[in-house]
Motif scaffolding. Structure first.
Motif, short mmCIF file in Angstrom:
data_model
loop_
_atom_site.label_atom_id
_atom_site.label_comp_id
_atom_site.label_asym_id
_atom_site.label_seq_id
_atom_site.Cartn_x
_atom_site.Cartn_y
_atom_site.Cartn_z
N THR A 32 0.44 -0.81 -0.16
CA THR A 32 -0.21 -0.15 0.18
C THR A 32 0.96 1.70 -0.53
O THR A 32 1.50 1.74 0.31
N GLU A 35 0.04 7.54 -0.95
CA GLU A 35 -1.36 8.31 -2.35
C GLU A 35 -2.45 7.10 -1.56
O GLU A 35 -3.76 8.10 -1.31
N GLU A 36 -2.55 5.60 -1.81
CA GLU A 36 -3.52 5.39 -0.87
C GLU A 36 -3.39 5.21 0.00
O GLU A 36 -4.87 5.59 0.02
N VAL A 38 -3.78 8.08 2.39
CA VAL A 38 -4.31 8.80 2.14
C VAL A 38 -5.54 9.48 1.28
O VAL A 38 -6.11 9.55 2.11
N LYS A 39 -5.34 8.63 0.21
CA LYS A 39 -6.67 8.82 -0.56
C LYS A 39 -8.19 7.94 0.08
O LYS A 39 -9.75 8.03 0.18
N SER A 40 -8.26 6.65 0.76
CA SER A 40 -8.64 5.51 1.32
C SER A 40 -8.84 5.94 2.68
O SER A 40 -10.10 5.47 3.38
N ILE A 43 -8.25 11.89 3.40
CA ILE A 43 -9.53 12.05 2.67
C ILE A 43 -11.11 11.90 3.26
O ILE A 43 -11.38 13.18 3.52
N CYS A 47 -12.81 15.32 5.45
CA CYS A 47 -13.29 15.42 4.09
C CYS A 47 -15.24 16.57 4.81
O CYS A 47 -15.76 17.61 4.02
N TRP A 76 4.63 10.31 -2.51
CA TRP A 76 3.59 9.22 -2.37
C TRP A 76 3.12 8.24 -3.04
O TRP A 76 2.45 7.22 -2.82
#
Length: 106
Positions: A32, A35-36, A38-40, A43, A47, A76
């Protein structure tokens, strides 16, 4: 601004709890990337309402932001676990020569 940012650090314990919790949920596994993560994870947890991750409920439940003592840089595309191991090794003052590439036979 500086005073606000300097108190957005985390402890090694918080980092390890973050890793363990999200690993046990299957959100972080071998390979992992940062970047993954952060995205999963980051964020979605920051949000609504928009906030810094250290102000997220997950981190508030673990004591919230700490005064930063070191700057951590990350890439990232690098494996998130490598970043975690690097942070723990730095805090433990683990010598760099203890890390080697097993593919090279060292």
């Amino acid at each position: 601004v500086v005073e606000n940012l300097v108190n957005k650090g985390f402890s090694v314990r918080q980092l390890l709890e973050f890793y363990q919790h999200h690993h046990s949920e299957g959100l972080i596994c071998s390979g992992t990337t940062t970047e993954e993560v952060v995205k999963s994870i980051v964020i979605p947890q920051t949000c609504a309402p928009p906030c810094c991750y250290m102000d997220s409920q997950f981190m508030q439940d673990r004591g919230g932001g700490k005064r930063a003592r070191r700057l951590v840089s990350h890439a990232w595309k690098s494996e998130f676990l490598h970043t975690v191991v690097s942070i723990v090794a730095d805090v433990a003052d683990w010598p760099e020569e203890n890390f080697h590439d097993e593919c090279e036979g060292n």
